[in-house]
Design a protein around this motif. Sequence first.
Motif, PDB file in Angstrom:
ATOM      1  N   GLY A  99       6.924   0.627  -7.670  1.00  0.00           N
ATOM      2  CA  GLY A  99       7.767   1.441  -8.523  1.00  0.00           C
ATOM      3  C   GLY A  99       9.204   1.412  -8.048  1.00  0.00           C
ATOM      4  O   GLY A  99       9.789   0.342  -7.841  1.00  0.00           O
ATOM      5  N   ALA A 100       9.783   2.595  -7.834  1.00  0.00           N
ATOM      6  CA  ALA A 100      11.175   2.698  -7.398  1.00  0.00           C
ATOM      7  C   ALA A 100      11.337   2.578  -5.887  1.00  0.00           C
ATOM      8  O   ALA A 100      12.459   2.662  -5.375  1.00  0.00           O
ATOM      9  CB  ALA A 100      11.769   4.024  -7.872  1.00  0.00           C
ATOM     10  N   HIS A 101      10.226   2.377  -5.163  1.00  0.00           N
ATOM     11  CA  HIS A 101      10.271   2.311  -3.705  1.00  0.00           C
ATOM     12  C   HIS A 101      10.176   0.862  -3.232  1.00  0.00           C
ATOM     13  O   HIS A 101       9.206   0.170  -3.538  1.00  0.00           O
ATOM     14  CB  HIS A 101       9.128   3.129  -3.117  1.00  0.00           C
ATOM     15  CG  HIS A 101       9.091   3.137  -1.618  1.00  0.00           C
ATOM     16  ND1 HIS A 101       7.917   3.305  -0.900  1.00  0.00           N
ATOM     17  CD2 HIS A 101      10.073   2.989  -0.683  1.00  0.00           C
ATOM     18  CE1 HIS A 101       8.182   3.272   0.389  1.00  0.00           C
ATOM     19  NE2 HIS A 101       9.484   3.075   0.547  1.00  0.00           N
ATOM     20  N   LEU A 102      11.192   0.419  -2.526  1.00  0.00           N
ATOM     21  CA  LEU A 102      11.173  -0.887  -1.860  1.00  0.00           C
ATOM     22  C   LEU A 102      11.154  -0.635  -0.363  1.00  0.00           C
ATOM     23  O   LEU A 102      11.958   0.157   0.149  1.00  0.00           O
ATOM     24  CB  LEU A 102      12.376  -1.724  -2.256  1.00  0.00           C
ATOM     25  CG  LEU A 102      12.465  -3.137  -1.655  1.00  0.00           C
ATOM     26  CD1 LEU A 102      13.171  -4.095  -2.618  1.00  0.00           C
ATOM     27  CD2 LEU A 102      13.207  -3.146  -0.305  1.00  0.00           C
ATOM     28  N   GLU A 103      10.270  -1.334   0.340  1.00  0.00           N
ATOM     29  CA  GLU A 103      10.113  -1.135   1.780  1.00  0.00           C
ATOM     30  C   GLU A 103      10.107  -2.474   2.488  1.00  0.00           C
ATOM     31  O   GLU A 103       9.456  -3.427   2.054  1.00  0.00           O
ATOM     32  CB  GLU A 103       8.798  -0.401   2.063  1.00  0.00           C
ATOM     33  CG  GLU A 103       8.520  -0.145   3.529  1.00  0.00           C
ATOM     34  CD  GLU A 103       7.204   0.579   3.756  1.00  0.00           C
ATOM     35  OE1 GLU A 103       6.871   0.846   4.927  1.00  0.00           O
ATOM     36  OE2 GLU A 103       6.499   0.871   2.758  1.00  0.00           O
ATOM     37  N   SER A 104      10.857  -2.553   3.571  1.00  0.00           N
ATOM     38  CA  SER A 104      10.839  -3.742   4.416  1.00  0.00           C
ATOM     39  C   SER A 104      11.098  -3.315   5.854  1.00  0.00           C
ATOM     40  O   SER A 104      11.475  -2.165   6.121  1.00  0.00           O
ATOM     41  CB  SER A 104      11.878  -4.776   3.962  1.00  0.00           C
ATOM     42  OG  SER A 104      13.190  -4.276   4.152  1.00  0.00           O
ATOM     43  N   ALA A 105      10.896  -4.235   6.781  1.00  0.00           N
ATOM     44  CA  ALA A 105      11.088  -3.927   8.195  1.00  0.00           C
ATOM     45  C   ALA A 105      11.669  -5.142   8.893  1.00  0.00           C
ATOM     46  O   ALA A 105      11.422  -6.288   8.510  1.00  0.00           O
ATOM     47  CB  ALA A 105       9.767  -3.522   8.842  1.00  0.00           C
ATOM     48  N   VAL A 142      13.162  -0.105   6.523  1.00  0.00           N
ATOM     49  CA  VAL A 142      14.086   0.157   5.421  1.00  0.00           C
ATOM     50  C   VAL A 142      13.312   0.708   4.221  1.00  0.00           C
ATOM     51  O   VAL A 142      12.250   0.184   3.858  1.00  0.00           O
ATOM     52  CB  VAL A 142      14.818  -1.141   5.004  1.00  0.00           C
ATOM     53  CG1 VAL A 142      15.747  -0.885   3.822  1.00  0.00           C
ATOM     54  CG2 VAL A 142      15.588  -1.706   6.185  1.00  0.00           C
ATOM     55  N   HIS A 143      13.880   1.750   3.594  1.00  0.00           N
ATOM     56  CA  HIS A 143      13.262   2.351   2.413  1.00  0.00           C
ATOM     57  C   HIS A 143      14.338   2.576   1.351  1.00  0.00           C
ATOM     58  O   HIS A 143      15.302   3.314   1.580  1.00  0.00           O
ATOM     59  CB  HIS A 143      12.601   3.678   2.767  1.00  0.00           C
ATOM     60  CG  HIS A 143      11.487   3.565   3.753  1.00  0.00           C
ATOM     61  ND1 HIS A 143      10.173   3.408   3.382  1.00  0.00           N
ATOM     62  CD2 HIS A 143      11.509   3.546   5.123  1.00  0.00           C
ATOM     63  CE1 HIS A 143       9.419   3.321   4.462  1.00  0.00           C
ATOM     64  NE2 HIS A 143      10.204   3.396   5.531  1.00  0.00           N
ATOM     65  N   LEU A 144      14.174   1.927   0.209  1.00  0.00           N
ATOM     66  CA  LEU A 144      15.058   2.136  -0.924  1.00  0.00           C
ATOM     67  C   LEU A 144      14.316   2.947  -1.969  1.00  0.00           C
ATOM     68  O   LEU A 144      13.155   2.683  -2.273  1.00  0.00           O
ATOM     69  CB  LEU A 144      15.490   0.809  -1.549  1.00  0.00           C
ATOM     70  CG  LEU A 144      16.044  -0.297  -0.647  1.00  0.00           C
ATOM     71  CD1 LEU A 144      16.503  -1.470  -1.496  1.00  0.00           C
ATOM     72  CD2 LEU A 144      17.168   0.224   0.221  1.00  0.00           C
ATOM     73  N   HIS A 145      15.012   3.929  -2.538  1.00  0.00           N
ATOM     74  CA  HIS A 145      14.492   4.708  -3.662  1.00  0.00           C
ATOM     75  C   HIS A 145      15.578   4.712  -4.731  1.00  0.00           C
ATOM     76  O   HIS A 145      16.282   5.701  -4.929  1.00  0.00           O
ATOM     77  CB  HIS A 145      14.128   6.121  -3.222  1.00  0.00           C
ATOM     78  CG  HIS A 145      12.979   6.176  -2.261  1.00  0.00           C
ATOM     79  ND1 HIS A 145      11.668   6.309  -2.659  1.00  0.00           N
ATOM     80  CD2 HIS A 145      12.948   6.066  -0.899  1.00  0.00           C
ATOM     81  CE1 HIS A 145      10.863   6.315  -1.597  1.00  0.00           C
ATOM     82  NE2 HIS A 145      11.623   6.169  -0.522  1.00  0.00           N
ATOM     83  N   GLY A 146      15.730   3.565  -5.403  1.00  0.00           N
ATOM     84  CA  GLY A 146      16.839   3.385  -6.322  1.00  0.00           C
ATOM     85  C   GLY A 146      18.041   2.826  -5.592  1.00  0.00           C
ATOM     86  O   GLY A 146      17.989   2.479  -4.401  1.00  0.00           O
ATOM     87  N   LEU A 147      19.164   2.721  -6.300  1.00  0.00           N
ATOM     88  CA  LEU A 147      20.361   2.109  -5.737  1.00  0.00           C
ATOM     89  C   LEU A 147      21.325   3.128  -5.150  1.00  0.00           C
ATOM     90  O   LEU A 147      22.323   2.752  -4.547  1.00  0.00           O
ATOM     91  CB  LEU A 147      21.063   1.276  -6.816  1.00  0.00           C
ATOM     92  CG  LEU A 147      20.206   0.165  -7.419  1.00  0.00           C
ATOM     93  CD1 LEU A 147      21.000  -0.637  -8.435  1.00  0.00           C
ATOM     94  CD2 LEU A 147      19.635  -0.747  -6.339  1.00  0.00           C
ATOM     95  N   GLY A 148      21.034   4.418  -5.303  1.00  0.00           N
ATOM     96  CA  GLY A 148      21.909   5.442  -4.746  1.00  0.00           C
ATOM     97  C   GLY A 148      21.371   6.079  -3.493  1.00  0.00           C
ATOM     98  O   GLY A 148      22.108   6.794  -2.808  1.00  0.00           O
ATOM     99  N   TYR A 149      20.100   5.830  -3.166  1.00  0.00           N
ATOM    100  CA  TYR A 149      19.471   6.509  -2.032  1.00  0.00           C
ATOM    101  C   TYR A 149      18.642   5.512  -1.236  1.00  0.00           C
ATOM    102  O   TYR A 149      17.661   4.962  -1.737  1.00  0.00           O
ATOM    103  CB  TYR A 149      18.563   7.639  -2.530  1.00  0.00           C
ATOM    104  CG  TYR A 149      17.881   8.429  -1.434  1.00  0.00           C
ATOM    105  CD1 TYR A 149      18.460   9.582  -0.927  1.00  0.00           C
ATOM    106  CD2 TYR A 149      16.650   8.020  -0.906  1.00  0.00           C
ATOM    107  CE1 TYR A 149      17.833  10.313   0.074  1.00  0.00           C
ATOM    108  CE2 TYR A 149      16.019   8.741   0.091  1.00  0.00           C
ATOM    109  CZ  TYR A 149      16.616   9.894   0.574  1.00  0.00           C
ATOM    110  OH  TYR A 149      15.989  10.608   1.577  1.00  0.00           O
ATOM    111  N   SER A 150      19.048   5.275  -0.016  1.00  0.00           N
ATOM    112  CA  SER A 150      18.253   4.435   0.882  1.00  0.00           C
ATOM    113  C   SER A 150      18.382   4.972   2.297  1.00  0.00           C
ATOM    114  O   SER A 150      19.364   5.631   2.637  1.00  0.00           O
ATOM    115  CB  SER A 150      18.721   2.969   0.825  1.00  0.00           C
ATOM    116  OG  SER A 150      20.040   2.833   1.305  1.00  0.00           O
ATOM    117  N   TYR A 151      17.364   4.711   3.088  1.00  0.00           N
ATOM    118  CA  TYR A 151      17.443   5.121   4.488  1.00  0.00           C
ATOM    119  C   TYR A 151      16.725   4.101   5.354  1.00  0.00           C
ATOM    120  O   TYR A 151      15.889   3.317   4.891  1.00  0.00           O
ATOM    121  CB  TYR A 151      16.867   6.523   4.704  1.00  0.00           C
ATOM    122  CG  TYR A 151      15.386   6.678   4.472  1.00  0.00           C
ATOM    123  CD1 TYR A 151      14.462   6.454   5.492  1.00  0.00           C
ATOM    124  CD2 TYR A 151      14.899   7.086   3.234  1.00  0.00           C
ATOM    125  CE1 TYR A 151      13.101   6.612   5.286  1.00  0.00           C
ATOM    126  CE2 TYR A 151      13.542   7.246   3.014  1.00  0.00           C
ATOM    127  CZ  TYR A 151      12.647   7.009   4.045  1.00  0.00           C
ATOM    128  OH  TYR A 151      11.297   7.167   3.840  1.00  0.00           O
TER     129      TYR A 151
END
Length: 365
Positions: A200-206, A229-238
Amino acid sequence: MEQRDPLKRVAGLGGNDDHTPANPFPEGWYFVSGLANLRKRSLIEKVWLGQEIVAWCDDDGTVCVAEAYCPHLGSHLGPSVGGKVRRGCLVCPFHGFEYDVTGRCVATPGAPAPKNARLHLLETQLVADMVFAWWSPVGRPSQWRLPPKDPEGWGRVGFHPFRLRTHPEYTTENSVDMNHLGHLHGYDQARQIGSTKVEGAHLESAFEFKRTGRVAGLVKVTSDVAAGVHLHGLGYSYVDIHERSFDVHARFWVLATPIDGTWMDLVLASQIRDLPAPKGRSAALRLLPRGWRTALVNRLFLSGQAHDVRQDVPIWERRRLMPRPMLNRLDGEIMVFRRYCRQFYPSPSDVGPPAFEGRPRVAAP
């Protein structure tokens, strides 16, 4: 040299098979303010994804983010015009209409409040004492929620703001671009661990890397880092970081918020897990009180991340998108990221209710 309009430069970003954006403001959650800053200033105003908004919280800590115009006769409600918060309600500077955090008009001077007078509200969410609001170019309600953050055992969140001319897809793409970590930022042995996952809206990599630098310009140290790395859309990542040499755990947010289609705010935020009894190479920090050493490490960490972003800024501002990039095996999963981005440019046929509408507020913890 005169710079071109970034909206023209970003033609080709993520919207369809031609990678053309459907809107300069991708759908998603975007940063509004730190909660401490909001409480300190009482009322803030800003241009946010092409909209004028205001934000405040009441005496119970309930946050409200709203369109910055009074439904009575259209006055701007921001502090620069004279808007203020009184007893937890936003007071219009023009005629004194008062609005609570549900957006309802609850009082007017000398007459009953109009029953239908309501502010247009944005859906909000709090994560780690940061306020986020939902934006959809086609007016859809939120399509996902941001993951909560456990507040226990962590120091305060630190912030470092940037303002630049670019698009959030450019800045976010760095999270999967392995090759630039060594060439631009000087990371050693940077390599991706496993494959990039998208749900879905979550992209995860390491990935992991080593890096040699100097502390305070004097002591040479080598860091051994594992990052998730965790993306939740293009405005919020951590990025969840474990610095293994010093056994320090950190969370580092990259919060990209378009302003007006040309300028973008990029806020770096970081938080360090408390260091009750530093071990190994960081044992000398035991000489400092617990709160001080956590704050010091967080400041050093945020300073290092800001240094890297300053290297990125001129590239982000002058990039030209290559829809069919000539990639090599060291580049990382760029095309996985590009496909992931397409969902944030919904079709006009997906039009829903107005982007601003009354919804339940989220109370601060």
